[in-house]
Design a protein around this motif. Structure first.
Motif, PDB file in Angstrom:
ATOM      1  N   PRO A   1     -15.632  38.678  11.390  1.00  0.00           N
ATOM      2  CA  PRO A   1     -15.085  39.144  12.575  1.00  0.00           C
ATOM      3  C   PRO A   1     -14.611  40.367  12.304  1.00  0.00           C
ATOM      4  O   PRO A   1     -14.203  40.986  11.193  1.00  0.00           O
ATOM      5  CB  PRO A   1     -14.188  38.133  12.943  1.00  0.00           C
ATOM      6  N   GLY A   2     -14.279  41.373  13.351  1.00  0.00           N
ATOM      7  CA  GLY A   2     -13.639  42.581  13.293  1.00  0.00           C
ATOM      8  C   GLY A   2     -12.105  42.279  12.928  1.00  0.00           C
ATOM      9  O   GLY A   2     -11.668  41.261  12.845  1.00  0.00           O
ATOM     10  N   SER A   3     -11.556  43.474  12.429  1.00  0.00           N
ATOM     11  CA  SER A   3      -9.920  43.312  12.098  1.00  0.00           C
ATOM     12  C   SER A   3      -9.078  42.725  13.098  1.00  0.00           C
ATOM     13  O   SER A   3      -8.059  42.057  12.888  1.00  0.00           O
ATOM     14  CB  SER A   3      -9.629  44.768  11.702  1.00  0.00           C
ATOM     15  N   GLU A   4      -9.220  43.009  14.478  1.00  0.00           N
ATOM     16  CA  GLU A   4      -8.467  42.481  15.432  1.00  0.00           C
ATOM     17  C   GLU A   4      -8.596  40.900  15.633  1.00  0.00           C
ATOM     18  O   GLU A   4      -7.644  40.397  15.766  1.00  0.00           O
ATOM     19  CB  GLU A   4      -8.838  43.130  16.911  1.00  0.00           C
ATOM     20  N   GLU A   5      -9.830  40.607  15.741  1.00  0.00           N
ATOM     21  CA  GLU A   5     -10.140  38.997  15.762  1.00  0.00           C
ATOM     22  C   GLU A   5      -9.824  38.623  14.466  1.00  0.00           C
ATOM     23  O   GLU A   5      -9.270  37.221  14.484  1.00  0.00           O
ATOM     24  CB  GLU A   5     -11.842  39.090  15.731  1.00  0.00           C
ATOM     25  N   ARG A   6      -9.884  39.129  13.452  1.00  0.00           N
ATOM     26  CA  ARG A   6      -9.552  38.529  11.972  1.00  0.00           C
ATOM     27  C   ARG A   6      -8.124  38.246  12.042  1.00  0.00           C
ATOM     28  O   ARG A   6      -7.807  37.209  11.492  1.00  0.00           O
ATOM     29  CB  ARG A   6      -9.850  39.419  10.880  1.00  0.00           C
ATOM     30  N   ALA A   7      -7.249  39.041  12.519  1.00  0.00           N
ATOM     31  CA  ALA A   7      -5.796  39.080  12.415  1.00  0.00           C
ATOM     32  C   ALA A   7      -5.483  37.779  13.386  1.00  0.00           C
ATOM     33  O   ALA A   7      -4.419  37.040  12.999  1.00  0.00           O
ATOM     34  CB  ALA A   7      -5.200  40.150  13.086  1.00  0.00           C
ATOM     35  N   LYS A   8      -6.072  37.207  14.375  1.00  0.00           N
ATOM     36  CA  LYS A   8      -5.813  35.980  15.207  1.00  0.00           C
ATOM     37  C   LYS A   8      -6.430  34.584  14.255  1.00  0.00           C
ATOM     38  O   LYS A   8      -6.167  33.580  14.840  1.00  0.00           O
ATOM     39  CB  LYS A   8      -6.577  36.157  16.530  1.00  0.00           C
ATOM     40  N   LEU A   9      -7.140  34.701  13.308  1.00  0.00           N
ATOM     41  CA  LEU A   9      -7.854  33.458  12.625  1.00  0.00           C
ATOM     42  C   LEU A   9      -6.803  32.969  11.639  1.00  0.00           C
ATOM     43  O   LEU A   9      -6.125  33.918  10.910  1.00  0.00           O
ATOM     44  CB  LEU A   9      -9.039  33.991  12.211  1.00  0.00           C
ATOM     45  N   THR A  10      -6.978  31.652  11.400  1.00  0.00           N
ATOM     46  CA  THR A  10      -6.248  31.207  10.513  1.00  0.00           C
ATOM     47  C   THR A  10      -7.101  31.134   9.128  1.00  0.00           C
ATOM     48  O   THR A  10      -8.296  31.361   9.160  1.00  0.00           O
ATOM     49  CB  THR A  10      -5.840  29.546  10.590  1.00  0.00           C
ATOM     50  N   SER A  11      -6.333  31.050   8.026  1.00  0.00           N
ATOM     51  CA  SER A  11      -7.399  30.930   6.658  1.00  0.00           C
ATOM     52  C   SER A  11      -8.257  29.785   6.846  1.00  0.00           C
ATOM     53  O   SER A  11      -9.410  30.228   6.323  1.00  0.00           O
ATOM     54  CB  SER A  11      -6.147  30.623   5.429  1.00  0.00           C
ATOM     55  N   GLU A  12      -8.109  28.699   7.396  1.00  0.00           N
ATOM     56  CA  GLU A  12      -9.189  28.029   7.426  1.00  0.00           C
ATOM     57  C   GLU A  12     -10.505  28.078   8.346  1.00  0.00           C
ATOM     58  O   GLU A  12     -11.493  28.116   7.835  1.00  0.00           O
ATOM     59  CB  GLU A  12      -8.523  26.606   7.848  1.00  0.00           C
ATOM     60  N   GLN A  13     -10.083  28.993   9.240  1.00  0.00           N
ATOM     61  CA  GLN A  13     -10.889  29.474  10.065  1.00  0.00           C
ATOM     62  C   GLN A  13     -11.779  30.482   9.558  1.00  0.00           C
ATOM     63  O   GLN A  13     -13.141  30.505   9.792  1.00  0.00           O
ATOM     64  CB  GLN A  13     -10.640  29.951  11.541  1.00  0.00           C
ATOM     65  N   ILE A  14     -11.177  31.319   8.689  1.00  0.00           N
ATOM     66  CA  ILE A  14     -11.960  32.483   8.124  1.00  0.00           C
ATOM     67  C   ILE A  14     -12.907  31.745   6.949  1.00  0.00           C
ATOM     68  O   ILE A  14     -13.905  32.186   6.514  1.00  0.00           O
ATOM     69  CB  ILE A  14     -10.891  33.484   7.287  1.00  0.00           C
ATOM     70  N   VAL A  15     -12.379  31.051   6.148  1.00  0.00           N
ATOM     71  CA  VAL A  15     -13.037  30.155   5.123  1.00  0.00           C
ATOM     72  C   VAL A  15     -14.307  29.314   5.799  1.00  0.00           C
ATOM     73  O   VAL A  15     -15.285  29.356   5.343  1.00  0.00           O
ATOM     74  CB  VAL A  15     -12.206  29.268   4.446  1.00  0.00           C
ATOM     75  N   ASP A  16     -13.912  28.626   6.957  1.00  0.00           N
ATOM     76  CA  ASP A  16     -15.015  28.091   7.531  1.00  0.00           C
ATOM     77  C   ASP A  16     -16.260  29.003   7.810  1.00  0.00           C
ATOM     78  O   ASP A  16     -17.513  28.898   8.063  1.00  0.00           O
ATOM     79  CB  ASP A  16     -14.563  27.304   8.977  1.00  0.00           C
ATOM     80  N   ARG A  17     -15.761  30.340   8.641  1.00  0.00           N
ATOM     81  CA  ARG A  17     -17.012  31.446   8.992  1.00  0.00           C
ATOM     82  C   ARG A  17     -17.677  31.849   7.965  1.00  0.00           C
ATOM     83  O   ARG A  17     -18.885  31.967   7.780  1.00  0.00           O
ATOM     84  CB  ARG A  17     -16.115  32.392   9.396  1.00  0.00           C
ATOM     85  N   ARG A  18     -17.040  31.761   6.613  1.00  0.00           N
ATOM     86  CA  ARG A  18     -17.692  32.369   5.419  1.00  0.00           C
ATOM     87  C   ARG A  18     -18.629  31.551   4.905  1.00  0.00           C
ATOM     88  O   ARG A  18     -19.636  31.695   4.366  1.00  0.00           O
ATOM     89  CB  ARG A  18     -16.770  32.928   4.435  1.00  0.00           C
ATOM     90  N   THR A  19     -18.113  30.289   4.970  1.00  0.00           N
ATOM     91  CA  THR A  19     -18.997  29.166   4.496  1.00  0.00           C
ATOM     92  C   THR A  19     -20.201  29.037   5.491  1.00  0.00           C
ATOM     93  O   THR A  19     -21.489  28.816   5.007  1.00  0.00           O
ATOM     94  CB  THR A  19     -18.322  27.809   4.512  1.00  0.00           C
ATOM     95  N   SER A  20     -20.357  29.177   6.795  1.00  0.00           N
ATOM     96  CA  SER A  20     -21.337  29.086   7.722  1.00  0.00           C
ATOM     97  C   SER A  20     -22.227  30.259   7.442  1.00  0.00           C
ATOM     98  O   SER A  20     -23.423  30.191   7.286  1.00  0.00           O
ATOM     99  CB  SER A  20     -20.658  29.321   9.121  1.00  0.00           C
TER     100      SER A  20
END
Length: 181
Positions: free
Chosen positions: A56-75
């Motif tokens: 995600p872009g920086s604005e959306e990334r700021a709203k994500l939790t660490s778990e959501q970021i890891v999940d997206r990268r795994t996907s």
């Protein structure tokens, strides 16, 4: 004259078409068939869309939790593995963490890219050394046998000197460490 916006369904993807309403009821003029994209370009488009969705872009990334970021990268890695397999890369040659190809062909493409960059633009220790070291470290971690006796910098500088000697002058880049400008 009135204009209407419509979204016809095609075999590929919906496209926006603006048509004059007075054309309704008339036979359509024959249209040339669009050339189909190659399988490789479709895979590249799919990979770009996957990256855009998963990273995600920086604005959306700021709203994500660490778990959501890891999940997206795994996907993203899973999707990249599927794309690599669809390209014909052996599962043994796919990095399980990133999904990128670690095949001899992928190594050759990355090596060629670095040598080509150095050939035309020269090399500067302060600017180019760190990214080159990172690329070499990535391959050394995954496929160290490919790097045995293979010096990308020496090959790039030899190509650089040969190219600019053929042109009949130095490259002129003030930052080039290969030869004086």
């Amino acid at each position: 004259m009135s204009i209407q916006l419509e979204f016809p369904v095609s075999d590929r993807r919906p496209t926006d078409v603006i048509r004059d309403l007075s054309d309704y009821g008339k036979a359509r003029a024959p249209q040339m068939e669009r050339p189909r994209a190659s399988d490789q370009s479709l895979r590249n488009i799919a990979a770009a869309r996957l990256r855009a969705t998963a990273l995600p872009g920086s604005e959306e990334r700021a709203k994500l939790t660490s778990e959501q970021i890891v999940d997206r990268r795994t996907s993203l890695a899973d999707a990249q593995i599927a794309l690599s397999a669809a390209r014909g890369v052996s599962l043994d040659d796919i990095d399980p963490f990133s999904g990128y190809s670690t095949s001899r062909r992928a190594y050759g493409a990355v090596r060629h890219s670095w040598i080509s960059l150095i050939k035309f633009h020269g090399f500067n220790d302060g600017y180019d050394q760190q990214p080159l070291d990172e690329a070499l470290a990535w391959w050394a971690e995954r496929r160290p046998q490919y790097l045995d006796g293979d010096d990308w910098l020496a090959a790039g500088m030899a190509a650089h000197r040969e190219y600019w000697q053929g042109v009949g002058r130095g490259c002129g880049a003030p930052y080039c460490d290969g030869h004086p400008g």
